[in-house]
Design an enzyme around this catalytic site. Structure first.
Site, PDB file in Angstrom:
ATOM      1  N   TYR A  30      19.953  18.157  -9.328  1.00 20.87           N
ATOM      2  CA  TYR A  30      18.502  17.897  -9.439  1.00 20.87           C
ATOM      3  C   TYR A  30      17.645  19.029  -8.875  1.00 20.87           C
ATOM      4  CZ  TYR A  30      20.832  13.327  -8.727  1.00 20.87           C
ATOM      5  OH  TYR A  30      21.699  12.261  -8.738  1.00 20.87           O
ATOM      6  N   ARG A  83      23.530  17.306  -4.911  1.00 24.36           N
ATOM      7  CA  ARG A  83      22.145  17.075  -5.323  1.00 24.36           C
ATOM      8  C   ARG A  83      21.412  18.359  -5.685  1.00 24.36           C
ATOM      9  NH1 ARG A  83      18.734  15.531  -2.235  1.00 24.36           N
ATOM     10  NH2 ARG A  83      17.443  14.358  -3.696  1.00 24.36           N
ATOM     11  N   TYR A 129      23.734   9.558  -1.340  1.00 27.03           N
ATOM     12  CA  TYR A 129      24.157  10.373  -2.486  1.00 27.03           C
ATOM     13  C   TYR A 129      24.729  11.729  -2.060  1.00 27.03           C
ATOM     14  CZ  TYR A 129      21.477   6.788  -4.881  1.00 27.03           C
ATOM     15  OH  TYR A 129      20.993   5.578  -5.325  1.00 27.03           O
ATOM     16  N   GLU A 156      17.338  -3.829  -4.573  1.00 28.89           N
ATOM     17  CA  GLU A 156      18.599  -3.076  -4.452  1.00 28.89           C
ATOM     18  C   GLU A 156      18.351  -1.700  -3.839  1.00 28.89           C
ATOM     19  OE1 GLU A 156      19.707  -2.934  -8.546  1.00 28.89           O
ATOM     20  OE2 GLU A 156      20.478  -4.972  -8.546  1.00 28.89           O
ATOM     21  N   PRO A 157      17.865  -1.650  -2.614  1.00 29.66           N
ATOM     22  CA  PRO A 157      17.590  -0.342  -2.027  1.00 29.66           C
ATOM     23  C   PRO A 157      18.872   0.414  -1.687  1.00 29.66           C
ATOM     24  CG  PRO A 157      17.323  -2.067  -0.383  1.00 29.66           C
ATOM     25  CD  PRO A 157      17.644  -2.759  -1.683  1.00 29.66           C
ATOM     26  N   GLY A 158      18.854   1.692  -1.853  1.00 30.12           N
ATOM     27  CA  GLY A 158      19.988   2.533  -1.465  1.00 30.12           C
ATOM     28  C   GLY A 158      19.486   3.627  -0.551  1.00 30.12           C
ATOM     29  N   ARG A 159      18.914   4.659  -1.189  1.00 32.55           N
ATOM     30  CA  ARG A 159      18.430   5.827  -0.451  1.00 32.55           C
ATOM     31  C   ARG A 159      17.469   5.452   0.683  1.00 32.55           C
ATOM     32  NH1 ARG A 159      17.911  10.790  -3.255  1.00 32.55           N
ATOM     33  NH2 ARG A 159      17.990   9.555  -5.163  1.00 32.55           N
ATOM     34  N   CYS A 183      33.361  28.578  -5.594  1.00 35.22           N
ATOM     35  CA  CYS A 183      33.366  29.725  -6.499  1.00 35.22           C
ATOM     36  C   CYS A 183      32.455  29.480  -7.700  1.00 35.22           C
ATOM     37  CB  CYS A 183      34.787  30.022  -6.945  1.00 35.22           C
ATOM     38  SG  CYS A 183      35.860  30.346  -5.554  1.00 35.22           S
ATOM     39  N   GLU A 184      31.210  29.248  -7.446  1.00 36.94           N
ATOM     40  CA  GLU A 184      30.182  29.056  -8.466  1.00 36.94           C
ATOM     41  C   GLU A 184      28.925  29.745  -7.962  1.00 36.94           C
ATOM     42  OE1 GLU A 184      30.094  27.393 -11.447  1.00 36.94           O
ATOM     43  OE2 GLU A 184      32.234  26.956 -11.275  1.00 36.94           O
TER      44      GLU A 184
HETATM   45  C1  PLP Z   1      20.709  -0.366 -10.760  1.00 43.89           C
HETATM   46  C2  PLP Z   1      20.408   0.406  -9.529  1.00 43.89           C
HETATM   47  N1  PLP Z   1      20.022  -0.256  -8.439  1.00 43.89           N
HETATM   48  C3  PLP Z   1      19.756   0.382  -7.284  1.00 43.89           C
HETATM   49  C4  PLP Z   1      19.867   1.760  -7.188  1.00 43.89           C
HETATM   50  C5  PLP Z   1      19.565   2.414  -5.888  1.00 43.89           C
HETATM   51  O1  PLP Z   1      18.512   3.294  -6.003  1.00 43.89           O
HETATM   52  P1  PLP Z   1      17.910   4.031  -4.736  1.00 43.89           P
HETATM   53  O2  PLP Z   1      19.030   4.645  -3.995  1.00 43.89           O
HETATM   54  O3  PLP Z   1      16.992   5.032  -5.324  1.00 43.89           O
HETATM   55  O4  PLP Z   1      17.183   2.982  -3.918  1.00 43.89           O
HETATM   56  C6  PLP Z   1      20.255   2.498  -8.312  1.00 43.89           C
HETATM   57  C7  PLP Z   1      20.366   3.954  -8.250  1.00 43.89           C
HETATM   58  O5  PLP Z   1      20.157   4.687  -9.135  1.00 43.89           O
HETATM   59  C8  PLP Z   1      20.547   1.797  -9.524  1.00 43.89           C
HETATM   60  O6  PLP Z   1      20.945   2.448 -10.608  1.00 43.89           O
END
Ligand code: PLP
Length: 430
Positions: A333, A329, A389, A289-292, A360-361
């Protein structure tokens, strides 16, 4: 490989420096800022395609196949989702809204994996009615609610159980999720018990683990992949499917180095094949499940300098026309970036600057100690590595509308998200 100046290392793959400064796939960032306004999210399609394809090709080589579900929480602009789906990648959705986004992008239910540590009735119902391939259970209550919906709708649902294996990763503690005490998933023992005693209507297919995000040292991800089959065998639970989540990090600053998502996926596949051979068990289907790691490096956020001033302690602020509304972010973080002036990325710097957001922070500061060449009002500041993100976390505090987004593809720019107008901000008031 062509040489890239150090300042460009966190920028998209197609970034070069031309007469008007930084270009993506031949399109100048300052031209985009003039045409579409700022703040502006810019995504480089080639950078996304390369990474999505590399992951897909790695999975195609897995003994029992594999499926990639792109994490919509990292990026859900439909124009980007369509691009990723065209590379053979499905979706990981964490809400009814993300399920709707996947559907609007043409991603069918059979390619969806559904997540969430507190899934609402609406989320679960959307999962079942779209025919989601898998729902990942976060606990017994989740299972009971989902089973009730299956009974009511006379359907069955394939499920995985998410476990937190107690493996620590080297990332910010706010984005670590697989440690003991995490709000996500259940303990391995509880997960095994849940799979053994699922309510009627739910069909257990295996396990899910996701250790955290922005992980630059991938070894703990490999260790988790090796441990899960051993655990499943010892517990006698099904492991037709093993979902290893996402989490691979990207380069935000030139000094960082990040693993390649395709090579990382191959490492995961090899680790599982090896451990399954050692254990004499069948190799499960692998889901990632890649995102970033697919979209992060593709993005650049453009801002216009609104003002500069030197204050009491001698430091100099450069105030821009965006901030925490388009980049959460930093506040969440303490994230760091290596921004440059889009028109003069390689010019000699004359000092270090603090880049202030417009909200305004006092904490709305986008970057500290940034070496820049005498920034002036009207200059365009380019923040690299903002493809994940950022747009998905944007909000409208102070009633500044959220930015527009543009996809650069084949040497042309396409508007994929229009800027939020003042009138849009009141669309929900009754
Ligand atoms: C269950 C799950 N899968 C996949 C991801 C995607 O993670 P990333 O963007 O770090 O690859 C996340 C992000 O936190 C997640 O919670």
């Amino acid at each position: 490989m062509t040489h890239r100046p150090t300042a460009l290392l966190p920028f998209p793959d197609t970034a070069t420096v031309g007469p008007a400064g930084i270009e993506l796939d031949g399109v100048s960032l300052t031209t985009l800022a003039a045409e579409f306004g700022t703040p502006l999210y810019v995504y480089d399609a080639a950078s996304i395609r390369t990474r999505a394809r590399a992951v897909r090709e790695a999975l195609d080589s897995a003994p029992h196949g594999g499926h990639a579900a792109f994490a919509l929480k990292s990026q859900s602009a439909l124009g980007v989702l369509r691009l990723i789906h065209a590379e053979g990648i499905g979706a990981d959705c964490a809400s009814a809204g993300e399920i709707e986004a996947a559907q609007r992008a043409g991603i069918p239910g059979s390619e969806l994996v559904i997540h969430g540590n507190a899934k609402s009735e609406q989320d679960l119902r959307a999962a079942v009615t779209t025919g989601a391939r898998l729902v990942v259970l976060d606990g017994r209550d989740d299972a009971d609610r989902l089973a009730a919906i299956c009974r009511e709708t006379n359907r069955t649902q394939d499920v995985l159980v998410r476990i937190a294996p107690g493996i620590d990763v080297d990332t910010h503690r706010h984005i670590a999720t697989g440690h003991h005490g995490s709000k996500f998933g259940v303990t391995p023992a509880e997960g095994a018990e849940l799979l053994r005693t699922l309510p009627a209507g739910l069909i257990g297919r295996g396990l899910h683990v996701h250790l955290g995000s922005q992980i630059l040292d991938a070894d703990p991800l490999i260790a988790a992949a090796r441990w899960l089959p051993v655990f499943a065998k010892a517990e006698g639970i099904p492991l037709e499917v093993l979902d290893l989540g996402g989490g691979l990090g990207i380069r935000y600053t030139p000094d960082q180095d990040a693993p390649d998502p395709g090579q990382h996926t191959r490492r995961l596949i090899e680790a599982i094949a090896t451990v399954c051979a050692e254990e004499g068990m069948p190799v499960p289907e692998i889901i990632v499940e890649p995102g970033r790691s697919i979209v992060g490096q593709s993005g650049v956020t453009l801002y216009t300098v609104i003002g500069t001033k030197t204050v009491g302690d001698g430091s100099t602020w450069v105030a821009v026309d965006g901030g925490m509304g388009d980049n959460m972010r930093v506040g969440l973080y303490g994230a760091t970036y290596a921004p440059v002036l889009a028109a003069r990325p390689l010019a000699d710097v004359d000092g270090t600057y603090r880049i202030a957001g417009r909200h305004c922070e006092s904490t709305d500061v986008l970057a500290e100690g940034v070496p820049l060449p005498a920034p002036q009002v009207g200059d365009i500041v380019a923040f690299p590595a903002t493809g994940a993100y950022h747009q998905t976390m944007a909000h409208s505090y102070n009633l500044f509308g959220r930015p527009a987004a543009v996809l650069v593809d084949g040497g042309a720019a396409h508007l994929i998200t229009r800027r939020e107008a003042v009138a849009d901000l009141f669309a929900r008031d009754v």
